[in-house]
Write an enzyme that holds these catalytic residues in place. Structure first.
Site, PDB file in Angstrom:
ATOM      1  N   ASN A 120     -18.858  25.705 -23.143  1.00  0.00           N
ATOM      2  CA  ASN A 120     -19.473  24.593 -22.416  1.00  0.00           C
ATOM      3  C   ASN A 120     -19.191  24.652 -20.910  1.00  0.00           C
ATOM      4  OD1 ASN A 120     -20.492  23.430 -24.782  1.00  0.00           O
ATOM      5  ND2 ASN A 120     -18.555  22.358 -25.186  1.00  0.00           N
ATOM      6  N   GLN A 177      -7.090  -2.318   3.890  1.00  0.00           N
ATOM      7  CA  GLN A 177      -6.063  -1.518   3.222  1.00  0.00           C
ATOM      8  C   GLN A 177      -6.627  -0.813   1.985  1.00  0.00           C
ATOM      9  OE1 GLN A 177      -1.899  -2.874   2.996  1.00  0.00           O
ATOM     10  NE2 GLN A 177      -2.236  -3.120   0.802  1.00  0.00           N
ATOM     11  N   HIS A 214     -41.093  20.970 -10.243  1.00  0.00           N
ATOM     12  CA  HIS A 214     -41.189  20.095 -11.424  1.00  0.00           C
ATOM     13  C   HIS A 214     -40.508  20.723 -12.642  1.00  0.00           C
ATOM     14  CE1 HIS A 214     -44.452  17.986  -9.219  1.00  0.00           C
ATOM     15  NE2 HIS A 214     -44.806  19.221  -8.882  1.00  0.00           N
ATOM     16  N   SER A 270       0.845  -1.204   0.000  1.00  0.00           N
ATOM     17  CA  SER A 270       0.000   0.000   0.000  1.00  0.00           C
ATOM     18  C   SER A 270       0.875   1.246   0.000  1.00  0.00           C
ATOM     19  CB  SER A 270      -0.928   0.000   1.227  1.00  0.00           C
ATOM     20  OG  SER A 270      -0.171   0.050   2.417  1.00  0.00           O
ATOM     21  N   ASN A 312      -1.893  -2.493  13.225  1.00  0.00           N
ATOM     22  CA  ASN A 312      -3.360  -2.372  13.203  1.00  0.00           C
ATOM     23  C   ASN A 312      -3.855  -1.126  13.932  1.00  0.00           C
ATOM     24  OD1 ASN A 312      -3.132  -4.728  11.841  1.00  0.00           O
ATOM     25  ND2 ASN A 312      -3.970  -6.041  13.456  1.00  0.00           N
ATOM     26  N   SER A 333     -15.337  24.059 -27.614  1.00  0.00           N
ATOM     27  CA  SER A 333     -15.493  22.802 -28.332  1.00  0.00           C
ATOM     28  C   SER A 333     -14.309  22.651 -29.271  1.00  0.00           C
ATOM     29  CB  SER A 333     -16.801  22.845 -29.116  1.00  0.00           C
ATOM     30  OG  SER A 333     -16.709  22.016 -30.240  1.00  0.00           O
ATOM     31  N   LYS A 339      -8.327   2.926   1.764  1.00  0.00           N
ATOM     32  CA  LYS A 339      -7.612   4.197   1.955  1.00  0.00           C
ATOM     33  C   LYS A 339      -7.708   5.099   0.720  1.00  0.00           C
ATOM     34  CE  LYS A 339      -3.866   2.154   3.441  1.00  0.00           C
ATOM     35  NZ  LYS A 339      -2.505   1.886   3.967  1.00  0.00           N
TER      36      LYS A 339
HETATM   37  N1  ARG Z   1      -0.854  -1.575   5.118  1.00  0.00           N
HETATM   38  C1  ARG Z   1      -1.863  -1.982   6.051  1.00  0.00           C
HETATM   39  C2  ARG Z   1      -3.143  -1.148   5.832  1.00  0.00           C
HETATM   40  O1  ARG Z   1      -3.052  -0.140   5.200  1.00  0.00           O
HETATM   41  C3  ARG Z   1      -1.397  -1.766   7.439  1.00  0.00           C
HETATM   42  C4  ARG Z   1      -1.872  -2.723   8.444  1.00  0.00           C
HETATM   43  C5  ARG Z   1      -1.366  -4.073   8.191  1.00  0.00           C
HETATM   44  N2  ARG Z   1      -1.669  -4.948   9.263  1.00  0.00           N
HETATM   45  C6  ARG Z   1      -1.569  -6.258   9.139  1.00  0.00           C
HETATM   46  N3  ARG Z   1      -1.857  -6.965  10.173  1.00  0.00           N
HETATM   47  N4  ARG Z   1      -1.222  -6.809   8.022  1.00  0.00           N
HETATM   48  O2  ARG Z   1      -4.214  -1.490   6.238  1.00  0.00           O
END
Ligand code: ARG
Length: 486
Positions: A279, A316, A150, A20, A104, A271, A319
């Protein structure tokens, strides 16, 4: 870094799938600040030594200025930052930073810090847009326009009244987000992976350092729950649908058929083939991006609904939906504000349309009510007047006394009263007489405008206080960090 229990490393393609790191650029700074608070707390609770804390905090301070390399091989920003801290501070000290926490609680913390800042930014943008609506309304308290139901002309009204309606709509968006903040601004830090820790941490202390108003007490709740995310994106979805409706009005009113308003050139697109075109693409994009935000909400709710309690990696994925939601709403508000402030209003055209459409029918009926005639009867009389006017192709005001007589047939009403009322009723007189609370009447515009200006000022104070409280906490945290690393 975490794979000691596992055999092989991830292949390039799997790492890319799992990672991520790109989405995490939005929370990197929050992750560092959260780690500063956590490290300070570990030291204050004698879980790590001052020397360990100093080394970790020095590394974190250095990382604040760092641009992260997304090809580092780390799964996410939490792993990357920890590994860089260990590299800089050494395993003996740096290896202690992740004591008594988990990714977490960490990721939940970062998201909450990000959303609370976004809420404050959006609240400020909302106030700017509301202020723009009210300031344009101030200049158009006498600008007559038809009001629609309306999409058919309904009553004569004022452009200020229309703008103030949307100022109130956006004020409710403000209030909703303001309320959401309270549920977002609670610290999950120290909840560990799900069940807490045996080490003597102080969750209240880190919450205070980071400017949280409270804790998410239950560690299962703190690490598993994303209802605050769903609430935030739901509030923004409502906000966006409100912006989308204003956009639609303006798109319609800027057509040559309506010609009520003209958008400033900078908010229109040409356009590629038709040189005469201007537009309203920017407003169309607000409508289009609203769909995207609603899609984000759907993605988030769908992710959460089937997830067993406890952190799951599915989380994840939500996000990017949050970041996109914030980005879209901020830019939509900034743009709408500028569109409002540069809008050309075609007052003549609005007035012409209003006056040519017998919109004073209800006002005439209400004047007859004041003569003691039941509304149902006056409604019938004016109905016949409108019908006669329509067939003779002239406005009600131009009807002859014979034509007016037809309207009272079957009633005991004296046609002379009807004639008198018709000749004394114009769009302007009807707006003067419109006295009901919150109506299109001239007097109500003045009252509502000054009331809204007062409200905006109060909201500004509330938001500034909130921002100051967070900033002060982070400044204090920085001071505490500097005392240790100096
Ligand atoms: N990259 C993870 C997220 O954005 C972080 C948490 C990962 N935790 C885990 N137990 N794998 O959610």
């Amino acid at each position: 870094m975490y794979r000691s229990r596992l055999g092989n490393d991830l292949s390039g393609i799997t790492l890319d799938y799992v990672s991520s790191i790109d989405d995490d650029s939005e929370i990197a700074l929050y992750d560092i600040i959260g780690s500063q608070a956590h490290t300070l707390m570990l030291y204050q609770k004698n879980i790590i030594t001052k020397n360990d804390a100093k080394k970790i905090l020095l590394a974190l301070k250095y990382l604040k200025k760092e641009k992260f390399d997304s090809s580092s091989g780390a799964e996410d920003i939490h792993e990357l930052i920890e590994s860089l801290v260990i590299k800089k501070a050494g395993m003996a000290s740096g290896g202690k930073m992740h004591t008594a926490r988990s990714r977490n609680d960490q990721v939940a913390l970062d998201i909450r810090m990000k959303i609370r800042d976004d809420i404050n930014i959006i609240c400020n943008c909302l106030l700017d847009t509301i202020e723009a609506l009210v300031s344009v309304a101030k200049n158009h308290q006498k600008t007559i326009m038809p009001l629609y139901t309306h999409l058919q002309q309904a009553q004569a009204g004022l452009f200020s009244h229309y703008l103030l309606a949307h100022a109130d709509v956006l004020s409710r968006d403000f209030q909703r987000l303001y309320g959401t903040f309270e549920r977002v601004n609670q610290s999950p830090l120290g909840a560990g992976p799900i069940g807490g820790t045996s080490l003597p941490i102080d969750r209240h202390s880190t919450a205070k350092m980071l400017g949280f108003d409270d804790l998410v007490e239950n560690s299962i709740d703190a690490t598993s729950t994303r209802d605050f995310v769903a609430e935030y994106v739901a509030m923004i979805s409502i906000l966006m649908t409100n912006l989308s409706r204003i956009s639609e009005d303006f798109v319609l009113w800027s057509t040559s058929e309506f010609s009520f308003i003209e958008l400033s050139d900078e908010f229109t697109s040409p356009s590629s083939v038709m040189p005469q075109k201007k537009n309203p693409d920017i407003l169309e994009l607000t409508r289009g991006k609203t769909a995207e935000v609603i899609g984000n909400l759907t993605a988030i709710l769908t992710t959460i609904k089937g997830l067993a309690t406890g952190y799951g990696r599915d989380l994840q994925q939500i996000k990017s939906s949050i970041w996109s939601t914030s980005k879209i709403s901020i830019s939509s508000l900034l743009i709408l504000k500028s569109i409002l402030l540069t809008l050309k209003v075609n007052e003549k055209q609005m007035k012409k349309v209003t006056e040519s459409s017998n919109l004073i029918a209800l006002d005439i009926a209400e004047k007859l009510v004041q003569e003691g005639i039941p509304f149902r009867v006056t409604h019938k009389i004016t109905g016949v007047l409108v019908q006669t006017a329509y067939h003779s192709k002239k406005p009600i005001s131009k009807l002859t006394s014979t034509e007016i007589k037809k309207s009272v047939v079957g009633t005991k009403v004296n046609p002379k009263i009807v004639s008198k009322i018709i000749s004394s009723t114009t769009v302007v007189s009807s707006l003067k007489d419109r006295k009901s609370y919150g109506s299109s009447g001239y007097d109500e515009q003045k009252r509502m405008i000054s009331d809204r200006i007062q409200k905006i000022n109060n909201y500004r104070t509330d938001i500034t206080n909130r921002e100051n409280k967070i900033n002060l906490s982070i400044e204090n945290l920085e001071k505490q960090v500097n005392e240790i690393i100096r």
